[in-house]
Design a protein around this motif. Structure first.
Motif, PDB file in Angstrom:
ATOM      1  N   THR A 233     -28.530 -27.721  32.386  1.00  0.00           N
ATOM      2  CA  THR A 233     -27.616 -27.696  33.186  1.00  0.00           C
ATOM      3  C   THR A 233     -26.883 -27.482  32.101  1.00  0.00           C
ATOM      4  O   THR A 233     -25.971 -26.663  32.157  1.00  0.00           O
ATOM      5  N   SER A 234     -27.681 -27.970  30.577  1.00  0.00           N
ATOM      6  CA  SER A 234     -26.197 -27.511  29.454  1.00  0.00           C
ATOM      7  C   SER A 234     -26.468 -26.218  29.566  1.00  0.00           C
ATOM      8  O   SER A 234     -25.611 -25.876  29.136  1.00  0.00           O
TER       9      SER A 234
ATOM     10  N   SER B 234     -24.731 -23.587  31.067  1.00  0.00           N
ATOM     11  CA  SER B 234     -23.244 -23.609  31.349  1.00  0.00           C
ATOM     12  C   SER B 234     -23.449 -22.727  29.921  1.00  0.00           C
ATOM     13  O   SER B 234     -22.045 -22.179  29.698  1.00  0.00           O
TER      14      SER B 234
END
Length: 220
Positions: free
Chosen positions: A166-167, A170
């Protein structure tokens, strides 16, 4: 000499190499795409990283990694010997500058399988030579299924990789190209198309100046 140069096919004119970066969350396919590209294209070679990770059975120093101690790694950092470096799961990894620079000057492309932090550092050091591609999974559910299908990690590790994914996702907008890997062969075709296009950029065609100069001279 003019005739010799002008008779060369365009794709045989000398050019500067490029640094071709593939990034993705774990399980999204960058390593598979990198392996396919290395098998299909003789003009690109994998960057060999320096690492403090212990050498594993079957690994060769200088081929798989350059294995160094923590102290040696720190000395190389102090000597500005790296294009980028990072700590991953407690071990340190880095890209040595000297062999990469040699490859670029010889027209050899270099392939990188690195994360967004390494990509950012690499771009800061060698921006004009860097081509950045980020590979996205079709969905996070699909990504988890791929990680589970490997059957190599515990659920705890898979959860950790999903949080890291998820990081990483981004930072997709820090790349030149973003591809969705919902079909491996189709995604690979796009990767090859990007590489072919970037190789043709005028700024990388170092042989064009002499070619054009001699081409014009033929009419004088």
């Amino acid at each position: 000499m003019a005739d010799d140069i002008s008779s060369l096919p365009h794709d045989e004119l000398s050019r500067r190499g490029l640094l071709f970066v593939l990034s993705s969350p774990s399980g999204a396919g960058k390593s598979t795409l990198a392996r396919m590209l290395l098998e299909a294209d003789e003009q690109i070679a994998m960057s060999v990283s320096v690492t403090t990770r212990p050498q594993r059975p079957g690994e060769d120093h200088g081929k798989d990694y350059y294995f160094v101690s923590g102290d040696e790694f720190e000395e190389m950092v102090a000597d500005n010997a790296f294009l980028e470096y990072a700590t991953v799961f407690g071990n340190r990894y880095a890209t040595p500058a000297a062999p990469v620079q040699k490859n670029l000057e010889e027209g050899q492309d270099v392939l990188f399988d690195i994360d967004w932090q390494g990509t950012q550092q690499l771009y800061q050091r060698a921006g004009e030579d860097v081509v950045r591609i980020f590979i996205l999974p079709p969905s996070l559910a699909e990504l988890r299924e791929r990680l589970e299908a490997r059957a190599t990690d515990s659920n705890e590790i898979i959860d950790s990789r999903m949080q890291r994914a998820t990081s990483e996702i981004s930072h997709w907008d820090g790349y030149d190209y973003v591809l969705i890997n919902d079909d491996l062969d189709a995604c690979f075709a796009k990767v090859k198309q990007i590489l072919a296009t970037e190789r043709m950029r005028r700024s990388r065609q170092t042989g064009l100046i002499g070619f054009v100069r001699d081409l014009v001279a033929q009419e004088r």
